[in-house]
Design a protein around this motif. Sequence first.
Motif, short mmCIF file in Angstrom:
data_model
loop_
_atom_site.label_atom_id
_atom_site.label_comp_id
_atom_site.label_asym_id
_atom_site.label_seq_id
_atom_site.Cartn_x
_atom_site.Cartn_y
_atom_site.Cartn_z
N GLU A 64 0.95 -1.05 -0.11
CA GLU A 64 0.05 0.14 0.04
C GLU A 64 0.84 1.39 0.03
O GLU A 64 1.88 1.22 0.70
CB GLU A 64 -0.71 0.13 1.05
N LEU A 65 0.62 2.09 -0.78
CA LEU A 65 1.28 3.52 -1.02
C LEU A 65 1.65 4.01 0.46
O LEU A 65 0.55 4.60 0.80
CB LEU A 65 1.08 4.33 -1.95
N PRO A 66 2.49 4.47 0.81
CA PRO A 66 2.80 5.23 2.16
C PRO A 66 2.51 6.80 1.92
O PRO A 66 2.31 7.48 2.91
CB PRO A 66 4.30 5.20 2.74
N VAL A 67 2.69 7.02 0.67
CA VAL A 67 2.23 8.58 0.36
C VAL A 67 1.44 8.73 -0.84
O VAL A 67 1.59 7.79 -1.88
CB VAL A 67 3.52 9.42 -0.13
N LYS A 68 0.27 9.34 -0.56
CA LYS A 68 -0.90 9.30 -1.58
C LYS A 68 -0.57 10.78 -2.49
O LYS A 68 -0.32 11.82 -1.86
CB LYS A 68 -2.19 9.54 -1.16
N MET A 69 -0.72 10.48 -3.70
CA MET A 69 -0.86 11.88 -4.73
C MET A 69 -2.18 12.21 -5.05
O MET A 69 -3.03 11.11 -5.77
CB MET A 69 -0.01 11.50 -5.97
N VAL A 70 -2.44 13.38 -4.87
CA VAL A 70 -3.94 13.69 -5.18
C VAL A 70 -3.99 14.86 -6.27
O VAL A 70 -3.27 15.87 -5.91
CB VAL A 70 -4.75 14.09 -3.77
N THR A 97 -0.36 9.04 -9.94
CA THR A 97 0.55 8.05 -9.14
C THR A 97 1.39 7.33 -9.94
O THR A 97 2.66 7.06 -9.75
CB THR A 97 -0.40 7.31 -8.28
#
Lengths: 282, 282
Positions: free
Chosen positions: B102-108, B130
Amino acid sequence: MKIITSVNEMQEQAGKWRVEGKSVGFVPTMGFLHEGHLTLVQQSTQACDITVMSIFVNPLQFGPNEDFELYPRNIEQDQKHAEAAGVDVLFCPTAKELYPQELPVKMVAVKRTDRLCGVSRPGHFDGVVTVLSILFHVVQPTVAYFGRKDAQQVAVVQGLVEAYRYPVKIVAIDTVRESDGLAKSSRNVYLSNQEREEAPFLFKALTHAKKLAKNHSTEEILKETESIILNNTSGKIDYIEMLSYPYLEKIQFAKGTVIIALAVQFSQARLIDNVVFTLEEG
Amino acid sequence: MKIITSVNEMQEQAGKWRVEGKSVGFVPTMGFLHEGHLTLVQQSTQACDITVMSIFVNPLQFGPNEDFELYPRNIEQDQKHAEAAGVDVLFCPTAKELYPQELPVKMVAVKRTDRLCGVSRPGHFDGVVTVLSILFHVVQPTVAYFGRKDAQQVAVVQGLVEAYRYPVKIVAIDTVRESDGLAKSSRNVYLSNQEREEAPFLFKALTHAKKLAKNHSTEEILKETESIILNNTSGKIDYIEMLSYPYLEKIQFAKGTVIIALAVQFSQARLIDNVVFTLEEG
């Protein structure tokens, strides 16, 4: 030492090094350099062809009630220190230069951030991963050096780099301390004389906690650590925690690699410190 | 043509090209290649030393009720097309390989996404930025090629690359069309015969709209465009909009560079198309 303030110029320079096959070591800082930063530079100059240091007090990683304005700055002195330490390029962009417009894509650090500084500094690590993403693209380093004093930052950055496959190696360097054990920090300058005398008890407490780790529960350890801080300093404890490292998950007993970390708010300076260690099995 | 499925191997290969000073053109795709994709490859082979194509049906950019499972795939045929077009490396990682955790940093994606496909496909562009962030770090391209059919994607990616300073140049290539004007798309395969006959009216409507742009209001233009679609197809209109480009802001009259874009849902395929054009002053 060359000083670069333009993002385009820095990126072009990085492109040239890339073509020339030069390895680039990168030391991102917020300036007001101390021996901790210079130790990172030393590691970089030993391992890489080129060493770039950035000085950028990143507004995105400060909360609205934090010390962005107050954060100590002394660019002239920093230039001297950086040059003497062997930095080849000092990159000091303005905020307007690095963030010319509102970011169209937000980066949100969702893991390893619900404990320690992530609790009292909401958004802090979002700001950290955002600025590092930009800096990594601009400087294009082979290796980037971080201090272990900011252990949670190292864990978050390591997670970012692994998941998004930034082509950079993250190296963490042990915390540099004053002779009495106080971790070097730009914020130490804001301690009163009295507080400066108390501050070494942060590391004393952590060292004691580490000794207890093998035979005591997390609860017992944190209780003792807390009393050392309370009995010997005038600071207000923000947190003291023992967690798995680098995942920063709650544990009832120390096992594997763990971190004991604390943050203590003094009148004008919030100090953090930690110990990370691995317990042998059995 | 070399086929690479491992992220590490692809990144190492990119590192070697970097040392050799090779320029790398990159064509990210979701496969089921058609002439549109191969036109991107052609541009890349003409401009760059090396051409990398990725084929990855990115689960992150599909909503829970969208066609991720149904999205057409034919890797054997894609390999033949890619090789014939001059692709040097075909990069086809699995989802597990590209997203091992699971990605520890999300890009929005927070800008240029509140209109057009951003409305009916919440999270779609988050998934796009992402995966491209990861792919850009793995492939390390000099230039990346995108089709203008996905005009909003181009606008969002351009915003990402500019703000985060990815060292890659984004090149957008004109939409490739069938002889009757239908934009080439992997999803066209899911049109019924009847729908396939109706589908060229999407571009006919857009072409008519473009002619109206100089002397009519946005409202008038969209009304006419809508009737052309309604009167000539069985599809359900998701949106028809005229906006500034690339900022995708609402406008009452066409001025400067504008996009007229639409999405129409047929029984098994949602088709998008657009025209982007610049009005001369006066």
